[in-house]
Each structure stands twice: as C-alpha cells, then as structure tokens.
Design a protein around this motif. Structure first.
Motif, mmCIF file in Angstrom:
data_model
loop_
_atom_site.group_PDB
_atom_site.id
_atom_site.type_symbol
_atom_site.label_atom_id
_atom_site.label_comp_id
_atom_site.label_asym_id
_atom_site.label_seq_id
_atom_site.Cartn_x
_atom_site.Cartn_y
_atom_site.Cartn_z
ATOM 1 N N ASN A 122 0.767 -1.242 0.000
ATOM 2 C CA ASN A 122 0.000 0.000 0.000
ATOM 3 C C ASN A 122 0.799 1.294 0.000
ATOM 4 O O ASN A 122 0.275 2.328 -0.419
ATOM 5 C CB ASN A 122 -0.914 0.019 1.233
ATOM 6 N N ALA A 123 2.022 1.277 0.479
ATOM 7 C CA ALA A 123 2.776 2.522 0.662
ATOM 8 C C ALA A 123 3.706 2.792 -0.514
ATOM 9 O O ALA A 123 4.124 1.876 -1.228
ATOM 10 C CB ALA A 123 3.574 2.447 1.955
ATOM 11 N N SER A 124 4.027 4.059 -0.688
ATOM 12 C CA SER A 124 5.048 4.426 -1.667
ATOM 13 C C SER A 124 6.388 3.845 -1.226
ATOM 14 O O SER A 124 6.776 3.993 -0.061
ATOM 15 C CB SER A 124 5.155 5.953 -1.756
ATOM 16 N N PRO A 125 7.113 3.178 -2.129
ATOM 17 C CA PRO A 125 8.406 2.596 -1.726
ATOM 18 C C PRO A 125 9.359 3.592 -1.091
ATOM 19 O O PRO A 125 10.067 3.256 -0.136
ATOM 20 C CB PRO A 125 8.951 2.043 -3.051
ATOM 21 N N ALA A 126 9.380 4.835 -1.573
ATOM 22 C CA ALA A 126 10.278 5.835 -0.980
ATOM 23 C C ALA A 126 9.897 6.126 0.462
ATOM 24 O O ALA A 126 10.761 6.291 1.329
ATOM 25 C CB ALA A 126 10.254 7.115 -1.807
ATOM 26 N N ASP A 127 8.608 6.171 0.749
ATOM 27 C CA ASP A 127 8.150 6.377 2.127
ATOM 28 C C ASP A 127 8.559 5.200 3.009
ATOM 29 O O ASP A 127 8.932 5.372 4.177
ATOM 30 C CB ASP A 127 6.627 6.523 2.166
ATOM 31 N N THR B 264 4.566 8.593 9.865
ATOM 32 C CA THR B 264 3.496 7.763 10.428
ATOM 33 C C THR B 264 3.837 6.286 10.304
ATOM 34 O O THR B 264 3.676 5.510 11.262
ATOM 35 C CB THR B 264 2.163 8.051 9.725
ATOM 36 N N TYR B 265 4.298 5.877 9.131
ATOM 37 C CA TYR B 265 4.683 4.480 8.936
ATOM 38 C C TYR B 265 5.795 4.088 9.906
ATOM 39 O O TYR B 265 5.777 2.998 10.501
ATOM 40 C CB TYR B 265 5.171 4.250 7.501
#
Length: 219
Positions: free
Chosen positions: A122-127, A198-199
């Motif tokens: 679900n998350a952007s790989p950079a994040d 947050t992650y």
C-alpha cells in the motif's frame, strides 16, 4: 527550504528513536537474566519474521524504479543470509526441528512483519525506505547488545551469535542505497514525509510490541 534525502533520513531516524524503556527484554538479555526458553522463543519468532520480511522486500523491489529496487533487493538478500545464520542460534537455545515444526507464533510478535507486508502493498516505496531506515537503526543496536550478552552470559559460540552480529554490523552500502532511493522519490514527487513518519512510528510501536510479547513469559 527543501531538505535533501540525507537530511530526511537523519531527521526521521532521530525523531523516531525509541524510548529506552520501550524494550523490556533486551536489558534482561544484556545482564544475563533472560531464560534460555525466552531466547528460544526469540529464535522461533524470528524464523517467521525473516521469511515474511524477505518476501515483502522482494515485492517492494518490483514496484519502483532502479534506486528503490536496489535498496529493497539488498534487504531481501540480507534477510536470506540472516535466515541461514538463524539455525545456529536456535540450536544453541535447544530448539530442534520438531519444536520448530510444531511452533505456533505469537500474535504480538507477528504484528511487525504483518505491517511490513501491508506497507509493501500500500505505501510508496520511498516512504517505506524512510520508515524502515529509522527502525533498522534501533534494531541494529538491539542486535549488538544481544550478541555481546550471548557470549558473555550464556557462553554461546560465535556461530550461534552470527545472526545478531550480521544485523549489528555497519552497512554503509545499504545506507547509500537508502539515500539514493529517497532522493529518487523526492525527484519524482513520490515521497510524503508525513506519511513516512506515520509508517515509521507504527513500525517502532510494533517493534516494541514484539519485545514486550517475548518478555511476558519472563516477567
């Protein structure tokens, strides 16, 4: 003024540094007060974590550009190498194949890899790079402490400590890959610092839950 990838990595890692009181088990291991059965639980839980994280990292490596693929590919390779070393630690703790096969993992310990898998989907790989980088800093410190304690208080040979030695070692090449992946995310507008924080905060919470869950049989 926009921050560089290096500045973002350093800032989020500092902001997400865990409270020393958040991990009740590692201090016990550090002074030799944890039981060998607790160490056995650590080995058994890590067997599940390593396999799950490796698959999540491989998925992340397939999702984004060359820079992120390099970072996550290196992580997946590292998990494979760590998995090969885990057996010696488990054996030193008295864990045999029958116990490994029959073991039922603890929900509180498996929340962390479950969330890593969620991020992979679900998350952007950079994040995710930013979030993981902060978590790895704490994990490496825990491993260094455990490796030292296993030798000093439990008489474990080097081979049985090599799983923790592996994660405790500095990884400048991986750090460079993380910086390149974050910079690529910034350049492409695919990085959200607030989401990454947050992650990372959730990862640190689930990390703390892992250690607290293992500590319960000891308490």
């Amino acid at each position: 003024m926009a921050r560089t990838a290096r500045e973002l990595l350093e800032t989020i890692t500092a902001e997400l540094a865990p409270d020393p009181r958040a991990n009740p088990l590692v201090p016990l291991i550090a002074r030799g007060a944890a039981t060998r059965d607790t160490l056995a639980l650590l080995a058994l839980e890590q067997r599940w974590v390593i396999a799950a994280d490796r698959r999540a990292f491989l998925h992340l490596a397939e999702r984004d550009g060359e820079e992120a693929a390099g970072f996550f590919g290196a992580l997946a390779e590292g998990e494979a190498l760590a998995g090969e070393r885990l057996g010696a630690f488990a054996a030193a703790c008295g864990v045999d194949e029958a116990r490994t096969a029959a073991y039922e993992p603890l929900p509180g310990c498996q929340t962390y890899p479950a969330y890593v898998a969620w991020l992979a989907l679900n998350a952007s790989p950079a994040d995710v790079v930013l979030a993981l980088h902060a978590n790895f800093s704490a994990w490496g410190g825990y491993c260094a402490t455990i490796a030292k304690a296993l030798r000093r208080h439990y008489g474990f040979p080097d081979e049985a400590c090599s799983f923790f030695d592996f994660f405790a070692e500095p990884a400048p090449e991986l750090d460079q890959k993380a910086t390149a992946a974050v910079q690529a995310g910034l350049d492409r507008g695919r990085l959200d610092e607030n989401l990454a924080f947050t992650y990372g905060r959730l990862l640190q919470s689930y990390e703390a839950m892992f250690w607290s869950t293992l500590h319960e049989p000891t308490a």
